[in-house]
Design an enzyme around this catalytic site. Structure first.
Site, mmCIF file in Angstrom:
data_model
loop_
_atom_site.group_PDB
_atom_site.id
_atom_site.type_symbol
_atom_site.label_atom_id
_atom_site.label_comp_id
_atom_site.label_asym_id
_atom_site.label_seq_id
_atom_site.Cartn_x
_atom_site.Cartn_y
_atom_site.Cartn_z
ATOM 1 N N TYR A 118 0.814 -1.216 0.000
ATOM 2 C CA TYR A 118 0.000 0.000 0.000
ATOM 3 C C TYR A 118 0.848 1.267 0.000
ATOM 4 C CZ TYR A 118 0.019 -0.397 5.217
ATOM 5 O OH TYR A 118 0.334 -0.515 6.534
ATOM 6 N N LYS A 133 5.351 3.864 4.932
ATOM 7 C CA LYS A 133 5.955 2.837 4.078
ATOM 8 C C LYS A 133 6.349 3.422 2.724
ATOM 9 C CE LYS A 133 6.034 -0.916 6.633
ATOM 10 N NZ LYS A 133 7.274 -1.631 6.947
#
Length: 188
Positions: A118, A133
């Site tokens: 994601y 991330k």
């Protein structure tokens, strides 16, 4: 042949290394749980601990993770900081201290940063983790270019979601299906 020394930072309490599931690793390794929000990963202290146990570390695996489901509009500043400090700041501090040590020793090294899929697609209900991330992905690319000529390889992997026996407890009953249904309404 030199003896490979591997290090996995088990920042997520449920990570395989934190649970002791390390039969697949070869060579010597040492896992330790650190928390970026209390400053434990800043500076040389954790690396001194690793080196006291293993000697010079040649491989660093950054497995930092932090997540809990919350809509972005309901997220507090502390919730945002908690996750981004664990995931992005922790990865940065561990990587740069590892890099300093490898550069000072004029030795090659390898870093593997764990990202998440994601980071590219976004994560409804996990914007804090998805953003962190995505930062790890960019940090990985930046450090790879910066340190390549010094023999320090920096790579990332992004495992996707996979079924596991405690996913309902982790994500909540029906959350995975609800997430799939939400995607239909997200403009492409």
């Amino acid at each position: 042949f030199h003896r490979q020394r591997n290090l996995q930072i088990a920042q997520a309490p449920g990570s395989p290394c934190a649970r002791g599931d390390h039969q697949a690793f070869r060579g010597e390794f040492f896992a330790i749980g650190l928390h970026a929000d209390d400053g434990a990963v800043r500076g040389p202290t954790p690396h001194r601990r690793f080196e006291a146990k293993l000697g010079p570390v040649s491989t660093l695996i950054n497995n930092a993770a932090g997540n809990f489901a919350v809509a972005a509009e309901n997220m507090s500043p502390n919730a945002w900081r908690a996750v981004t400090q664990i995931v992005l700041d922790g990865t940065f501090f561990m990587s740069t201290e590892f890099g300093r040590r490898r550069l000072a020793a004029e030795s090659e090294g390898s870093i593997v940063n764990i990202a998440a899929t994601y980071a590219w697609t976004g994560g409804p209900g996990a914007s804090h983790s998805a953003a962190a991330k995505a930062g790890v992905v960019n940090l990985t690319q930046s450090l790879a270019v910066e340190w390549a000529s010094d023999g320090i390889r920096v790579n990332g992997i992004a495992p996707g979601v996979f079924p596991h026996r405690d996913q309902d407890a982790h994500w909540g009953e029906g959350r995975e299906e609800a997430s799939r249904n939400r995607v239909v309404h997200v403009p492409a």
